[in-house]
Write an enzyme that holds these catalytic residues in place. Structure first.
Site, PDB file in Angstrom:
ATOM      1  N   HIS A 240      64.947  32.656  59.764  1.00 56.13           N
ATOM      2  CA  HIS A 240      65.831  33.441  58.888  1.00 56.13           C
ATOM      3  C   HIS A 240      67.005  32.552  58.478  1.00 56.13           C
ATOM      4  O   HIS A 240      67.590  31.877  59.332  1.00 56.13           O
ATOM      5  CB  HIS A 240      66.337  34.653  59.674  1.00 56.13           C
ATOM      6  CG  HIS A 240      67.067  35.650  58.842  1.00 56.13           C
ATOM      7  ND1 HIS A 240      68.352  35.463  58.417  1.00 56.13           N
ATOM      8  CD2 HIS A 240      66.673  36.849  58.347  1.00 56.13           C
ATOM      9  CE1 HIS A 240      68.735  36.506  57.695  1.00 56.13           C
ATOM     10  NE2 HIS A 240      67.730  37.358  57.638  1.00 56.13           N
ATOM     11  N   CYS A 278      65.079  35.348  52.915  1.00 55.72           N
ATOM     12  CA  CYS A 278      66.071  36.421  52.844  1.00 55.72           C
ATOM     13  C   CYS A 278      66.946  36.133  51.633  1.00 55.72           C
ATOM     14  O   CYS A 278      67.903  35.342  51.708  1.00 55.72           O
ATOM     15  CB  CYS A 278      66.906  36.516  54.116  1.00 55.72           C
ATOM     16  SG  CYS A 278      68.140  37.826  53.968  1.00 55.72           S
ATOM     17  N   HIS A 305      62.751  39.136  52.774  1.00 55.82           N
ATOM     18  CA  HIS A 305      63.757  40.196  52.907  1.00 55.82           C
ATOM     19  C   HIS A 305      64.291  40.476  51.507  1.00 55.82           C
ATOM     20  O   HIS A 305      64.934  39.608  50.908  1.00 55.82           O
ATOM     21  CB  HIS A 305      64.923  39.748  53.789  1.00 55.82           C
ATOM     22  CG  HIS A 305      64.614  39.787  55.258  1.00 55.82           C
ATOM     23  ND1 HIS A 305      65.557  39.505  56.216  1.00 55.82           N
ATOM     24  CD2 HIS A 305      63.483  40.086  55.925  1.00 55.82           C
ATOM     25  CE1 HIS A 305      65.008  39.631  57.425  1.00 55.82           C
ATOM     26  NE2 HIS A 305      63.745  39.976  57.266  1.00 55.82           N
ATOM     27  N   ASP A 346      66.315  45.658  52.950  1.00 53.87           N
ATOM     28  CA  ASP A 346      67.325  45.317  53.935  1.00 53.87           C
ATOM     29  C   ASP A 346      68.690  45.766  53.430  1.00 53.87           C
ATOM     30  O   ASP A 346      68.907  45.904  52.228  1.00 53.87           O
ATOM     31  CB  ASP A 346      67.273  43.777  54.057  1.00 53.87           C
ATOM     32  CG  ASP A 346      67.795  43.255  55.361  1.00 53.87           C
ATOM     33  OD1 ASP A 346      68.202  44.056  56.197  1.00 53.87           O
ATOM     34  OD2 ASP A 346      67.777  42.026  55.540  1.00 53.87           O
ATOM     35  N   HIS A 347      69.611  45.986  54.358  1.00 55.76           N
ATOM     36  CA  HIS A 347      71.031  46.205  54.046  1.00 55.76           C
ATOM     37  C   HIS A 347      71.274  47.104  52.842  1.00 55.76           C
ATOM     38  O   HIS A 347      71.924  46.706  51.881  1.00 55.76           O
ATOM     39  CB  HIS A 347      71.724  44.858  53.812  1.00 55.76           C
ATOM     40  CG  HIS A 347      71.760  44.007  55.041  1.00 55.76           C
ATOM     41  ND1 HIS A 347      72.503  42.861  55.136  1.00 55.76           N
ATOM     42  CD2 HIS A 347      71.126  44.129  56.230  1.00 55.76           C
ATOM     43  CE1 HIS A 347      72.334  42.326  56.337  1.00 55.76           C
ATOM     44  NE2 HIS A 347      71.492  43.075  57.013  1.00 55.76           N
ATOM     45  N   TYR A 363      70.999  49.442  58.355  1.00 54.79           N
ATOM     46  CA  TYR A 363      69.636  49.990  58.455  1.00 54.79           C
ATOM     47  C   TYR A 363      69.623  51.521  58.339  1.00 54.79           C
ATOM     48  O   TYR A 363      69.068  52.225  59.180  1.00 54.79           O
ATOM     49  CB  TYR A 363      68.965  49.493  59.745  1.00 54.79           C
ATOM     50  CG  TYR A 363      68.744  48.008  59.672  1.00 54.79           C
ATOM     51  CD1 TYR A 363      67.606  47.495  59.066  1.00 54.79           C
ATOM     52  CD2 TYR A 363      69.706  47.113  60.129  1.00 54.79           C
ATOM     53  CE1 TYR A 363      67.418  46.132  58.931  1.00 54.79           C
ATOM     54  CE2 TYR A 363      69.530  45.748  59.999  1.00 54.79           C
ATOM     55  CZ  TYR A 363      68.388  45.268  59.408  1.00 54.79           C
ATOM     56  OH  TYR A 363      68.211  43.912  59.259  1.00 54.79           O
TER      57      TYR A 363
HETATM   58  C1  DNO Z   1      70.374  41.338  59.902  1.00 53.81           C
HETATM   59  C2  DNO Z   1      69.110  40.623  60.096  1.00 53.81           C
HETATM   60  C3  DNO Z   1      69.200  39.484  61.082  1.00 53.81           C
HETATM   61  C4  DNO Z   1      67.821  38.918  61.357  1.00 53.81           C
HETATM   62  C5  DNO Z   1      67.799  37.797  62.352  1.00 53.81           C
HETATM   63  C6  DNO Z   1      66.434  37.183  62.432  1.00 53.81           C
HETATM   64  O1  DNO Z   1      70.394  42.375  59.339  1.00 53.81           O
HETATM   65  O2  DNO Z   1      68.575  40.222  58.895  1.00 53.81           O
HETATM   66  O3  DNO Z   1      69.779  39.944  62.262  1.00 53.81           O
HETATM   67  O4  DNO Z   1      67.003  39.932  61.857  1.00 53.81           O
HETATM   68  O5  DNO Z   1      68.719  36.834  62.033  1.00 53.81           O
HETATM   69  O6  DNO Z   1      66.321  36.428  63.589  1.00 53.81           O
END
Ligand code: DNO
Length: 387
Positions: A240, A278, A305, A346-347, A363
């Protein structure tokens, strides 16, 4: 892309049954109850896998199999922890779970200063305020040399902020940066830590004298050690990117930009050594062009992501809409050249009562469901256009 969703295990208030109803095909999860560094037992992996399959979905991605701090800074137990990691990977491979997301960020995983930044429409989002982050570094952590490492504009903003700071606001900042964002990622901090700031200081000490080149070497050492297991079981590792993609607290960060990504992919040129694309973390740095990166790195991407950030003048950033044109272009690239790659949203914003539910930061249920609907619509349109 495969539509996946980050599910935090059997205790998650968002159930597998709910996810099936909203079009989720694959689950992204981890064995959240196992302490960082311990072996993931095959039976437990299989138990969770069956649970997911009973609901008509598959366990698509592990997020995360955490890399212990000692592997990153080279503690005395580094090799023992790498051996444990290899056994966990082999167990995942035996169970048929073959995409593993991890990160190589020292001390802190992702960082935000505000978890409920209000939007004009009544929803709220995650937010990164550079001056507040500097305030935490310089005035709360009191890291030696910190003030000299921040730019003049941020220091000026930080000093202005100091005029209106209260002990309550300081406590909130610590809670946001150290506890709420880190508490659920199987990292160094958890809810109820008695003195998180002191703990933070001792973790920073572990990295004294470790620069970017050394951290890179440690990542290469780790990847070279695990690649044989990945080859044996067909496991794709996908790191990531650092979030935000810049050095923080004087710590080196090594997955922040084009040159960094090229470096780690070339340092261990094995197809099983890949990237979690991501778009959100990468776009939090004004130096990164995610639309270009998607085209360049699609073939080494094992997990996507879907989210995107907007960087403001002064370096603050906020999460932008999942309909942002840049994200549409990123989705177009993956949908075209990697139609099977797992993708999760995500987010997303807190909305329609999400804020009362105590979900992990970033989340929410309704916000992510709306985002998944948006991304699904973009994907369907792209598919249709290609016919
Ligand atoms: C946050 C996530 C990160 C991710 C880690 C992967 O929202 O995208 O915490 O899960 O960095 O190891």
């Amino acid at each position: 892309m495969e539509k996946t969703w980050r599910w935090f295990g059997p205790n998650d208030k968002i159930t597998l049954g709910m996810l099936r109803q909203i079009g989720v095909e694959g689950i992204v999860t981890a064995l959240h109850g196992i302490p960082n560094g311990d072996i993931w037992p095959l039976e437990e992996i299989e138990r969770i896998k069956h649970m997911i399959e009973e609901h008509g979905m598959r366990w698509s991605v592990v997020e995360s199999l955490p890399v212990s701090e000692s592997i990153k800074y080279v503690g005395p137990d580094r090799d023992a922890l790498i051996e444990n990691y290899k056994v966990s990977l082999a167990n995942l491979g035996k169970a048929g779970v073959k995409t593993v997301c991890y990160n190589f960020m020292p001390v802190l995983d992702w960082a935000r200063t505000d978890l409920e930044y209000p939007n004009p429409d009544g929803t709220s989002n995650l937010y990164f305020n550079r001056a507040e982050f500097a305030y935490f570094d310089v005035r709360i952590l009191k890291r030696p040399g910190a003030a000299e490492q921040w730019d003049a504009l941020t220091i000026e903003r930080m000093n202005r902020l100091a005029e209106t700071m209260t002990p309550e606001k300081e406590a909130k900042l610590v809670e946001n940066i150290v506890i709420k964002t880190q508490g659920f990622v199987s990292g160094n901090f958890s809810e109820g830590d008695a003195n998180p700031v002191e703990k933070f200081r001792s973790l920073l000490k572990l990295y004294e004298g470790i620069d970017k080149d050394m951290l890179r070497e440690n990542m290469k050492y780790f990847l070279e050690a695990v690649m044989p297991v990945c080859n044996e079981y067909g496991i794709n590792m996908c790191v990531h990117p650092d979030d935000p993609p810049m050095p923080v607290f004087g710590l080196p960060r090594i997955v922040t930009c084009d040159e960094d990504i090229e470096w780690f992919l070339n340092a261990v040129p094995d197809e099983h050594n890949g990237l979690t694309f991501c778009a959100g973390s990468l776009s939090a740095g004004a130096h990164n062009d995610v639309v270009k990166f998607a085209k360049k790195y699609a073939s080494r991407t094992h997990f996507v992501h879907a989210r995107i950030c907007t960087v403001m003048p002064g370096g603050d950033f906020r999460e932008s809409s999942h309909l942002d044109p840049r994200l549409i272009d990123v989705i177009r690239t993956f949908e075209t050249v990697r139609p099977d790659v797992p993708m999760r949203v995500d987010h997303a914003p807190l909305m329609l009562g999400d804020d009362k539910m105590g979900y992990n930061a970033g989340y929410s249920f309704h916000g992510r469901m709306l985002a998944l609907g948006m991304v699904s619509g973009i994907m369907a349109t792209i598919k249709q256009e290609k016919r």
